[in-house]
Design an enzyme around this catalytic site. Structure first.
Site, PDB file in Angstrom:
ATOM      1  N   LEU A  47       0.858  -1.170   0.000  1.00  0.00           N
ATOM      2  CA  LEU A  47       0.000   0.000   0.000  1.00  0.00           C
ATOM      3  C   LEU A  47       0.899   1.226   0.000  1.00  0.00           C
ATOM      4  CD1 LEU A  47      -2.715  -0.917   2.686  1.00  0.00           C
ATOM      5  CD2 LEU A  47      -2.944  -1.057   0.203  1.00  0.00           C
ATOM      6  N   ASP A  48       0.437   2.307  -0.597  1.00  0.00           N
ATOM      7  CA  ASP A  48       1.216   3.536  -0.582  1.00  0.00           C
ATOM      8  C   ASP A  48       1.410   4.026   0.852  1.00  0.00           C
ATOM      9  OD1 ASP A  48       1.217   3.448  -3.331  1.00  0.00           O
ATOM     10  OD2 ASP A  48      -0.467   4.835  -3.550  1.00  0.00           O
ATOM     11  N   LYS A  49       2.416   4.852   1.044  1.00  0.00           N
ATOM     12  CA  LYS A  49       2.773   5.348   2.374  1.00  0.00           C
ATOM     13  C   LYS A  49       1.564   5.875   3.148  1.00  0.00           C
ATOM     14  CE  LYS A  49       5.684   8.857   4.628  1.00  0.00           C
ATOM     15  NZ  LYS A  49       6.688   9.936   4.411  1.00  0.00           N
ATOM     16  N   THR A  58      -1.729   5.505   2.291  1.00  0.00           N
ATOM     17  CA  THR A  58      -2.961   4.729   2.149  1.00  0.00           C
ATOM     18  C   THR A  58      -3.050   3.789   3.345  1.00  0.00           C
ATOM     19  OG1 THR A  58      -2.915   4.829  -0.270  1.00  0.00           O
ATOM     20  CG2 THR A  58      -4.226   3.075   0.719  1.00  0.00           C
ATOM     21  N   ARG A 116      -5.406   6.035  -7.582  1.00  0.00           N
ATOM     22  CA  ARG A 116      -5.073   7.458  -7.586  1.00  0.00           C
ATOM     23  C   ARG A 116      -4.937   7.988  -9.014  1.00  0.00           C
ATOM     24  NH1 ARG A 116       0.106   7.681  -3.875  1.00  0.00           N
ATOM     25  NH2 ARG A 116      -0.147   9.937  -4.186  1.00  0.00           N
TER      26      ARG A 116
END
Length: 321
Positions: free
Chosen positions: A137-139, A141, A237
């Site tokens: 997961l993104d930082k 998210t 995104r």
């Protein structure tokens, strides 16, 4: 570098089998490909002698194994960082990832990551590729992630992801009144000029499909359910930005300038324009358990910051209605 050493005895039930098969059955945490690689490199000896993966065992032989750990992982340090574990068994565990946490160490974030936390909380995972991490997961998210405890489980889960058998659902608060439910089928690849970004790339991009459904619609925002069919980097995104409904707080893919309408209050303008991260949350995760073959699913509520933002948007919309 000190390596773990195993001393094994081939059981009689393995008589007549290839040694790589017999050993993989004994060391079920490791893949057959890894066992074969260790045999080829001389890290596995039969009665203190080098062997071939094709050799046939008789049963009763003594085998020594020098377990080889991932040198890249050994460069990282275990850190006493708590993990919010919502499910755990002998093969895997599922966490609810917090915001502002990078999953894997990289430039600018060599510590304080999920991987550093795994090394501390699950030391045995250091022998696995990426410490058992299956997906990222993104930082900023938040939400659900699954991590494997052994290589067989990790390999199986990665194959499930690749074959689109893992169910992943997200919640997103976006700018704009999204009017219809839709599927976005547009390839994603590296941005042609900004290497840290992804973009719709019809020439060199990889297939990317996001399905979204409007849960609530407000004056200047929408609350969406997003289902991933594929799992490209920054997929939701990028797709939402291309859809002219960028995620609130997305500093990378958001609109350069948001001009709120007069109908919303100053408090809501400030809350949404200054929201400190992308308002994106991995809310549901479903998969087939690699060992039990049971269909499993986990659901997690929104984090407090997104709850508060959504409550504020609802409140302002009710006043303006």
């Amino acid at each position: 570098m000190k390596q773990e050493k195993l001393e094994l005895i081939i059981p009689k039930k393995s008589t007549g089998k290839r040694i790589d098969i017999a050993l993989q059955e004994l060391m079920s945490n490791y893949s057959r490909a890894k066992v074969q690689a260790w045999i080829k490199s001389g890290f596995i000896l039969l009665e203190n002698k080098k062997i071939s993966s094709k050799d046939i065992v008789l049963g009763g032989e003594r085998v020594s194994v020098e377990v080889q750990q991932d040198e890249k992982i050994l460069q990282f340090e275990a850190e006493n960082i708590p993990l919010n574990i919502i499910y755990e068994d002998e093969n895997l565990f599922v966490i609810n990832k917090d915001k502002n946490m990078v999953v894997h160490p990289a430039a600018g974030n060599w510590s304080g990551t999920i991987l550093n936390a795994i090394l501390f909380n699950f030391p045995k995972n250091k022998s696995l590729p990426r410490c058992g991490i299956v997906h990222r997961l993104d930082k900023d998210t938040t939400g659900l992630m699954v991590i494997a405890k052994d290589e067989i489980t990790q390999s199986n889960l990665i194959k499930q992801l690749q074959s689109k058998k893992v169910f992943r659902e997200y919640r997103a608060i976006v700018w704009g009144q999204v009017l219809v439910n839709k599927s976005i089928d547009l390839p994603i690849g590296r941005h042609p000029s900004v290497r840290t970004k992804m973009a719709i790339n019809k020439n060199n991009g990889k297939n990317a499909v996001t399905h979204y459904e409007v849960l609530e619609r407000f004056i200047m925002h929408s609350y969406l359910r997003c289902k991933l069919e594929t799992g490209r980097t920054h997929q939701i995104r990028v797709h939402m930005s291309h859809n002219t409904s960028p995620i609130v707080g997305d500093q990378t893919y958001g609109l350069k300038k948001i001009i709120p309408t007069k109908e919303i209050s100053l408090a809501l303008k400030e809350a949404t324009i200054n929201f400190p991260r992308q308002a994106l949350h991995s809310s549901s995760l479903g998969l087939v358990h690699p060992k039990t073959k049971e269909h499993m699913r986990w659901d997690i509520d929104l984090p407090e910051d997104m709850k508060n933002l959504l409550d504020l948007i609802r409140h302002e919309s009710s006043i303006s209605a």
